[in-house]
Design an enzyme around this catalytic site. Structure first.
Site, PDB file in Angstrom:
ATOM      1  N   TYR A 116      -1.935   0.564  10.857  1.00  0.00           N
ATOM      2  CA  TYR A 116      -1.736   0.030   9.621  1.00  0.00           C
ATOM      3  C   TYR A 116      -0.528   0.463   8.837  1.00  0.00           C
ATOM      4  CZ  TYR A 116      -3.225  -0.991   4.947  1.00  0.00           C
ATOM      5  OH  TYR A 116      -3.471  -1.714   3.491  1.00  0.00           O
TER       6      TYR A 116
ATOM      7  N   SER B 297       0.959  -1.065   0.131  1.00  0.00           N
ATOM      8  CA  SER B 297      -0.078  -0.037   0.189  1.00  0.00           C
ATOM      9  C   SER B 297       0.741   1.184  -0.094  1.00  0.00           C
ATOM     10  CB  SER B 297      -0.776   0.042   1.335  1.00  0.00           C
ATOM     11  OG  SER B 297      -1.591   1.480   1.347  1.00  0.00           O
TER      12      SER B 297
END
Length: 248
Positions: A149, A136
């Site tokens: 995250y 990501s």
């Protein structure tokens, strides 16, 4: 069934990027081994793919025994797409949820050595292995409320870079795909099924789709054997960073 491609293995293949990647690699001629926790959804994905052999198996990438079972009997494969993972919550560090953070580390980071090691012998035997890890933009940037995250994805990106170094000289390429905003179930999972809050993530802008990411994965793994695509950052036009999004 006759094919010139070796098997492609995809985790997290029951929806979103994983399902789209299964369809794209199947269309490119790769026989498929698809894994996810939701077996019924896996079956639906498999039913929509024709022209190649498709095998589905349940796998939980946070469980080492489950991953070993997923890989059992696979003698050779050309492509491994490590796509399973996700986020839970969007709280500042001072309000952290330890259970959420532990799950994110298990799913996004520890899942990688589990899965890569389970399939590495088969990738080596193919003579032209490709490991693709879907990370990501959060693996390279940070944003408020995202420490759990982004911390996990930063660690995942570091694992990918290290594996690339460790496999230098072997017939296995290591590829990182780092998307920005993609309209999948990601936000719904992050916000515990709160669809209104999840939908608001994409308000006023056009996000990527799972198919957009799948097209890039397919391109990367079909380059000539001497070409290694180390990393691709993939953004929608309306996004410039993890924090900067243009909304109309």
């Amino acid at each position: 069934m006759v094919t010139s491609r070796g098997t492609a293995v995809i985790t997290g293949a029951s929806s979103g990027i994983g399902a789209a990647t299964a369809r794209a690699l199947g269309a490119a001629g790769f026989p498929l081994l698809l894994g996810a926790r939701r077996e019924d959804r896996l079956g639906e994905v498999a039913d929509g793919i024709s022209g190649v052999d498709v095998t589905t198996r349940r796998v939980d990438v946070t469980d080492s025994g489950s991953v070993r079972g997923f890989a059992a009997g696979i003698e050779t494969c050309e492509v491994l797409v490590c796509n399973a993972g996700g986020a839970l919550g969007l709280d500042p560090v001072e309000k952290w949820d330890e259970g959420h953070w532990r799950w994110m580390y298990e799913a996004n980071v520890l899942s990688l050595p589990r899965t890569i090691n389970a399939f590495l012998p088969a990738l080596r035997r193919s003579g032209n292995g490709r490991i693709v890890v879907i990370t990501s933009v959060a693996g390279h940037q940070t944003y408020v409320g995202g420490a759990g995250y982004t911390g996990a994805k930063h660690a995942a990106a570091a694992v990918v870079d290290t594996v690339r170094l460790e496999l230098l000289g072997e017939p296995v390429r290591v590829i990182e795909i780092a998307p920005g905003l993609v309209n999948t179930e990601f936000s719904a999972v992050r916000f515990s099924g709160d669809t209104e809050r999840a939908d608001a993530v994409y308000d006023g802008m056009t996000p990527l789709t799972g198919e957009d990411v799948a097209e890039v994965v397919t391109w990367a793994v079909t380059r000539p054997a001497h070409v290694s695509v180390a990393r691709i950052d993939l953004f929608p036009r309306d996004q410039a960073s993890a924090r900067d999004v243009h909304r109309r």
